[in-house]
Design an enzyme around this catalytic site. Sequence first.
Site, short mmCIF file in Angstrom:
data_model
loop_
_atom_site.label_atom_id
_atom_site.label_comp_id
_atom_site.label_asym_id
_atom_site.label_seq_id
_atom_site.Cartn_x
_atom_site.Cartn_y
_atom_site.Cartn_z
N GLU A 40 -15.06 -2.63 23.87
CA GLU A 40 -14.93 -1.61 23.64
C GLU A 40 -12.93 -2.29 22.74
OE1 GLU A 40 -13.95 2.62 23.94
OE2 GLU A 40 -12.64 1.78 24.79
N ASP A 83 -14.95 9.66 23.96
CA ASP A 83 -16.31 9.33 23.27
C ASP A 83 -16.25 10.19 21.75
OD1 ASP A 83 -17.04 6.95 24.99
OD2 ASP A 83 -18.85 7.36 24.13
#
Length: 839
Positions: free
Chosen positions: A510, A707
């Site tokens: 990420e 998220d």
Amino acid sequence: MVHLSGAQNPIIRHQFSADPTARVFDGKVYVYPSHDIPSPVERLKEWFCMADYHVFSSNNLVDWEDHGVILSQENVPWVNAESYSMWAPDCVFANGKYYFYFPASPKGENQRGFKVGVAVADKPTGPFTPLAEPIKGINGIDPCVLIDKNGEAYIYWSGRGMYVARLKSNMTELASEPVQIKNLPEGFMEGPFAFERNGKYYFTFPWVQDKTETLAYAMGDSPMGPFEFKGLIMDQSATGCWTNHHSLVEYNKQWYLFYHHNDYSPAFDKNRSVRVDSLSFNADGTIKKVVPTLRGVGITAASSKIQLDRYSQISNQGAAIAFVDENNKFEGWKAVFTKPGAWLRYNRVDFGDGGYRKMQMRVNSSTGGVVEIRTADKAAKLLASLVVPKSDGWIEKEYDLKLALRNVHDLSVSLKGEGQVEIDWMRFGQNAGEFALQSRASIKPWEQGAFETRKYRNLFAEAGYKQADIDAKLKSVFNDIFYGPNKVYFETNDSMAYISDIKNHDVRTEGMSYGLMIAVQFNRKDIFDRLWRWCKKYMQHQEGPLEGYFAWSCKTDGTRNAQGPASDGELYYVTSLIFASNSWGNDSDINYLGEAQHILNCSMKKDGTNRVMPLINMEHKLITFVPDTFGGRFTDPSYHVPAFYEVWARWANDGRADFWRECAARSRAYLHKSIHPVTGLNPDYNNYDGSLLNMKRGIIGDAFRFDSWRVPMNIALDYSWACADKEWQQGYGNKIQNFLYSQGIDTFVDQYNVDGTTVAEILDAGGYKQLRHSLGLVATAAAASLVTTHTKSYEFVDKLWNAKHEPYEDGYFDAYYDGLLRLFAFMHLSGNYRIIFPQ
């Protein structure tokens, strides 16, 4: 909808437009032009390239509203979707419907030339539904429809001559055989436009008299002729623009000529822009020749940004116009004064009931100088004597007025004494704080994406922040991530570097892929290459079932904490590598495009062996949550960035362009189903149909948590770049900001059930377990302002601008996730998160 400034020519200022047909429906003027675009195919690089149509409207001929795409080559059944030949259109009202006529190249190996199609709508702005087949009996271009005083409809077109035929009452079939129009001058002619006035019928057309097109006309007593040639409406372009194409319309008892010119593309006259000027008739009905102007028509409000470069008159020496930015001509023009006494005049400025005591100018001067503003009448009253300071670039300067005006006046601007001064615009206000309010009142979401316009909103500037402060703030936020005391970027001694989620003591795909995107956006090849080498060495699988994928978590020494991938990493890796290829080429020690293609090719070869699936679920054409552990059985709304697939379709060169475009469309449709219809919230994970997983174990999937924060920013990015789902996305932005606002703009928390209720259990972060007003969500909620239509947006932007990145009350501090999302939001809102086109 976005209002495009002023009737100063050209009137459409954010995209190329040509062949304008103007019509009056229900008291408003609607303009239906064709739409020039840079050619995506080699065969049209030096020719006209048009893929769709927009419609624009105005009720004052000053403020023009873009209603977006109403028809494209991709949604007409009979059109060759790769032809890029959606040329000059028309639209009329009959039978309670709006009929849109357009030429295009038909499908089929044996098809040649052009046909004319029809699309039908209930409103002048659409949606338009195209008929399955073109009109039989017409082979040509540039349709124009005239409905006479008896209600009979006639259609005109060009194609190896100029033709007319009657239309049946259904407006979609010919009622007579085509008749060629005779008695016109010799030479190439096209683009007919017919209208009726005082019992006479006018047949007008572009005509090549020498090397470029004039606008000419003939008159007759019948819609089908015969017509007698009368002369010219407009001479050939003084700057050599090859084509002209036009329409004439009466509005509020004044006639206007709409036409086009290559204002924004002086070196390539296949990219045109729509203009309008007033037109009048002689007593015998003949047309007085129109001289093109930059000023155009309409009255300009004193409070609006007055573009002086669209002057009414200009002095012979010492005053000129030039592009503000030669590399981005849609930024418009500037007025340049270089000699004492140089002047220009701008007519018809409306001061209304008066009260204007201030003015603001956007100016640039390497020398400093003095500018005078006066009324352009015999009295020549002095409004202001303005000292323009020496500067290194554009500044916005406020001044007091010596005189308050009322009603409509012409203005004169002149340079007094030596110096050189450039002026972009000026405007008038009633008090010192009004200019920032004027700017904020004009903030509206744009109607075109950067794939088309290559332009990006600087929402901070629109909200009134100074550019120097914006630049400094963006630099500071970048430095916090990469070089500050709480940095998350660390270089090693072997030409590599990593970004660490410090609170979790690891390196994640990420953060690494985010770092790559940030590096390429800031043109930091050094940072990009260091991060990529680390990813390649420690994270990417070079063989086995997971070949091409990346281990989602590693220790800072490169030891893997897990083997499986998380799909958002691959999503950003591929897009960042393509941008690196577009920016820096592939001739250094890293073949960026080759690396992106390797990831995609490896992913698409996965077939379920060892439960390893492709990055994209092939049944649903949607990205997986993870392509191994759960067999790709569900997805994550925050992994959906449809515009990234548009990038892949254009530049991945992996033979899957159509597939990636379909993925983009499927992703947008999926997001509609994933968003709660009231709150605008989404879960962290869900099924491919948008339904909740109803997970019995764990607490993450069915709530809006960490998220999920990314979704508002991802949708803002898709809007900014592609603008392919604008109505829904605008509604989404309003919806989620409204919900967060209802929770308190300073107190909304970072975890909710999707219906907005309080979560039963809090998900911890870095060992801390508390609901908090997280900076990361503050950032992404502000980024959503790129798509919103309400004034709450300003407050979200202000909150981000003023937010400090520091420990929370309980001591928790997230330099990594909060920091990265904060930086991305600043990039978005300053206009610095961009599509990187091939250099």
